[in-house]
Design a protein around this motif. Sequence first.
Motif, mmCIF file in Angstrom:
data_model
loop_
_atom_site.group_PDB
_atom_site.id
_atom_site.type_symbol
_atom_site.label_atom_id
_atom_site.label_comp_id
_atom_site.label_asym_id
_atom_site.label_seq_id
_atom_site.Cartn_x
_atom_site.Cartn_y
_atom_site.Cartn_z
ATOM 1 N N LYS A 1 -2.568 15.134 -2.343
ATOM 2 C CA LYS A 1 -1.432 16.731 -3.283
ATOM 3 C C LYS A 1 0.134 16.062 -3.174
ATOM 4 O O LYS A 1 0.357 16.712 -2.450
ATOM 5 N N LYS A 2 -0.391 15.197 -1.418
ATOM 6 C CA LYS A 2 1.368 14.951 -1.455
ATOM 7 C C LYS A 2 1.672 13.684 -1.868
ATOM 8 O O LYS A 2 2.607 13.388 -1.657
ATOM 9 N N TRP A 3 0.990 13.576 -2.553
ATOM 10 C CA TRP A 3 1.871 12.066 -3.367
ATOM 11 C C TRP A 3 2.534 12.641 -4.874
ATOM 12 O O TRP A 3 2.212 13.436 -5.270
ATOM 13 N N LYS A 4 3.793 11.773 -5.360
ATOM 14 C CA LYS A 4 4.305 12.082 -6.096
ATOM 15 C C LYS A 4 3.898 10.265 -7.585
ATOM 16 O O LYS A 4 4.040 9.408 -6.776
ATOM 17 N N LYS A 5 3.747 11.434 -8.204
ATOM 18 C CA LYS A 5 3.585 10.685 -9.172
ATOM 19 C C LYS A 5 5.357 10.509 -10.234
ATOM 20 O O LYS A 5 5.495 11.140 -10.921
ATOM 21 N N ILE A 6 4.833 8.879 -10.681
ATOM 22 C CA ILE A 6 6.782 8.145 -10.419
ATOM 23 C C ILE A 6 6.421 7.379 -11.755
ATOM 24 O O ILE A 6 7.294 7.297 -12.839
ATOM 25 N N HIS A 7 5.189 7.027 -12.210
ATOM 26 C CA HIS A 7 5.211 6.177 -13.533
ATOM 27 C C HIS A 7 4.362 6.607 -14.457
ATOM 28 O O HIS A 7 2.956 7.113 -13.834
ATOM 29 N N SER B 1 -6.587 6.356 -21.566
ATOM 30 C CA SER B 1 -6.355 5.400 -22.253
ATOM 31 C C SER B 1 -4.981 5.491 -21.534
ATOM 32 O O SER B 1 -4.890 4.260 -21.506
ATOM 33 N N GLN B 2 -4.664 5.876 -20.031
ATOM 34 C CA GLN B 2 -3.062 5.960 -19.677
ATOM 35 C C GLN B 2 -3.821 5.227 -17.929
ATOM 36 O O GLN B 2 -4.941 5.716 -17.524
ATOM 37 N N ILE B 3 -1.815 5.423 -17.563
ATOM 38 C CA ILE B 3 -2.339 4.387 -16.204
ATOM 39 C C ILE B 3 -1.252 5.295 -15.390
ATOM 40 O O ILE B 3 0.213 4.883 -15.868
ATOM 41 N N HIS B 4 -1.968 5.680 -14.412
ATOM 42 C CA HIS B 4 -1.024 6.631 -13.655
ATOM 43 C C HIS B 4 -0.531 5.946 -12.706
ATOM 44 O O HIS B 4 -1.198 6.156 -11.650
ATOM 45 N N VAL B 5 0.805 5.779 -11.929
ATOM 46 C CA VAL B 5 1.523 5.126 -10.489
ATOM 47 C C VAL B 5 2.146 6.610 -9.429
ATOM 48 O O VAL B 5 2.738 7.199 -9.975
ATOM 49 N N TYR B 6 1.870 6.391 -8.669
ATOM 50 C CA TYR B 6 1.702 6.902 -7.134
ATOM 51 C C TYR B 6 2.909 6.571 -6.761
ATOM 52 O O TYR B 6 2.161 5.627 -6.061
ATOM 53 N N GLU B 7 3.599 7.223 -5.922
ATOM 54 C CA GLU B 7 4.259 7.042 -4.043
ATOM 55 C C GLU B 7 3.511 7.442 -3.516
ATOM 56 O O GLU B 7 3.207 9.006 -3.451
ATOM 57 N N THR B 8 3.318 6.956 -2.648
ATOM 58 C CA THR B 8 1.853 7.311 -2.051
ATOM 59 C C THR B 8 2.814 8.241 -0.184
ATOM 60 O O THR B 8 2.342 8.448 0.476
ATOM 61 N N LEU C 1 -9.649 3.922 -23.465
ATOM 62 C CA LEU C 1 -10.378 3.866 -21.757
ATOM 63 C C LEU C 1 -9.822 2.281 -20.833
ATOM 64 O O LEU C 1 -9.854 1.287 -21.898
ATOM 65 N N VAL C 2 -9.459 2.997 -20.255
ATOM 66 C CA VAL C 2 -8.540 1.808 -19.248
ATOM 67 C C VAL C 2 -9.864 1.599 -18.415
ATOM 68 O O VAL C 2 -10.163 2.589 -17.683
ATOM 69 N N THR C 3 -10.394 0.334 -18.942
ATOM 70 C CA THR C 3 -11.845 -0.277 -17.701
ATOM 71 C C THR C 3 -11.451 -0.853 -16.421
ATOM 72 O O THR C 3 -12.048 -0.318 -15.116
ATOM 73 N N CYS C 4 -10.288 -1.241 -16.276
ATOM 74 C CA CYS C 4 -10.110 -2.540 -15.055
ATOM 75 C C CYS C 4 -7.854 -2.319 -14.776
ATOM 76 O O CYS C 4 -7.254 -2.159 -15.629
ATOM 77 N N ILE C 5 -7.931 -2.125 -13.075
ATOM 78 C CA ILE C 5 -7.079 -2.434 -13.067
ATOM 79 C C ILE C 5 -7.100 -3.421 -11.954
ATOM 80 O O ILE C 5 -7.020 -3.309 -11.011
ATOM 81 N N ASP C 6 -5.641 -3.694 -11.665
ATOM 82 C CA ASP C 6 -5.516 -5.424 -10.283
ATOM 83 C C ASP C 6 -4.409 -5.582 -10.799
ATOM 84 O O ASP C 6 -3.338 -5.967 -11.005
ATOM 85 N N TRP C 7 -2.822 -5.140 -9.203
ATOM 86 C CA TRP C 7 -2.157 -5.092 -8.856
ATOM 87 C C TRP C 7 -2.450 -6.322 -7.872
ATOM 88 O O TRP C 7 -2.635 -6.450 -7.190
ATOM 89 N N ALA C 8 -0.771 -7.307 -8.389
ATOM 90 C CA ALA C 8 -1.303 -8.863 -7.524
ATOM 91 C C ALA C 8 0.039 -8.546 -6.430
ATOM 92 O O ALA C 8 0.849 -7.697 -6.554
ATOM 93 N N ARG D 1 0.585 -1.548 0.069
ATOM 94 C CA ARG D 1 0.253 0.095 0.379
ATOM 95 C C ARG D 1 1.059 1.299 -0.138
ATOM 96 O O ARG D 1 0.228 2.429 0.418
ATOM 97 N N THR D 2 1.819 0.830 -0.657
ATOM 98 C CA THR D 2 2.863 2.138 -1.029
ATOM 99 C C THR D 2 2.625 3.033 -1.783
ATOM 100 O O THR D 2 2.799 3.869 -2.381
ATOM 101 N N GLN D 3 2.152 2.398 -2.993
ATOM 102 C CA GLN D 3 1.618 2.819 -4.196
ATOM 103 C C GLN D 3 0.745 2.578 -4.664
ATOM 104 O O GLN D 3 -0.092 1.204 -4.082
ATOM 105 N N VAL D 4 0.794 3.295 -5.854
ATOM 106 C CA VAL D 4 -1.277 3.128 -5.771
ATOM 107 C C VAL D 4 -2.077 3.645 -8.117
ATOM 108 O O VAL D 4 -0.555 4.686 -8.271
#
Length: 382
Positions: free
Chosen positions: A60-66, A46-53, A74-81, A36-39
């Motif tokens: 507002k304190k999160w940092k976008k890293i990817h 069509s994009q997925i943005h990965v944040y470091e929380t 459009l991306v319809t679903c994301i699942d992170w193993a 739970r350190t990234q979301v």
Amino acid sequence: SLSWFSHTHNMSFNSPASIFPVLYSVISCHAWNGDRTQVAVCPGNSQIHVYETNGEQDVKKWKKIHELTDHDHLVTCIDWAPKTNRILSCSQDRNAYVWDLGENGKWNPSLVLLRINRAAVTCKWSPEENKFAVGSGAKTITVCYFESDQNWWVGKPTKKVRFRSTVLSLAWQPTNNQVLASASSDFKCRVIGAHLKNLEKEKIAPFSKTLQEYTAEGWVHDVAFSPSGKYLGFVSHNSTLTVVNMDTKEAVSVPYPSLPATRLLFLSDDNVVIAGHSYSPELFTRDGDNWVYKGRCDHGQYKAGGTGNRSSVRSAFMKFQKIDSVGTQNIGHAIQTRHENSINGLQVYKKDGDNVTEFTSCGIDGRLLFWEAKKCIDEAKL
């Protein structure tokens, strides 16, 4: 956007816009990594943005890293193993990708061979994370596994299951890597077998066999299992939650007095929250063999208002903002809940054993919000 209005007019009154900042104009879906350190978030495109929380709940304190940009629509679903740290995504471009984090610190996509001619709508890793399922507008579920000889992910469609419309949601039974539940807009919730002979020696649930089937009185939007796998829940468009006891196979349907929910999440084997068009999570509690509607977790205590010479200007801007975001002029008062539009995602944030202690929600209003399970249980009311 609402965030533009908040910053431009420096709202000092206690409203959702000032307390809960907007991350994007729209959030389509989100998923957390294992610790739970990234979301991962889709900002309605069509994009997925990965944040470091860094454990912060203030966006507002999160940092976008990817930024993951290989999808075309459009991306319809994301699942992170959580164990393998792989990101699974699907899109209206009819594709799914498995993203692996390389040694160079970049996410590398692997295309999945789905063989579908309609949008991919939902995707979910299995409990052992050695396979996953994708539901689509092609009226099918595709169960995918990694073909090491070919070095790609191959999909096997569930041809024997007769879906008559789009598969909207999927859920694996937590204790069984071969049992998969589906929600479909053909008014059905189905439990099907997903055994793959090249992955699993013991056949518990034959592939593409319908094990259970339940009929609703509307589109079935979402489906989920309780932490132990004993209960299966699904929500339908007639504002009804149905919970199935997987031991006895008996179903209990509970109507609720609000707009239809499109998402549900079991907090434990005794509590489940739903969310959707009512802008707030709503709680149900188990009472023996029955389930009881307890009410809303958000009671609209964040009142919008203002004093001083600029209050009329603020009111005017708020009025036009509501017309733009909600799509109607018949608004006699400001929205007072934390979310200001439909909720389209619920995810586990923290757990104590198998029970959820905190969860997150995302919505069409562009907010990603945090909720304490105990507070929802204690304070839910009609």
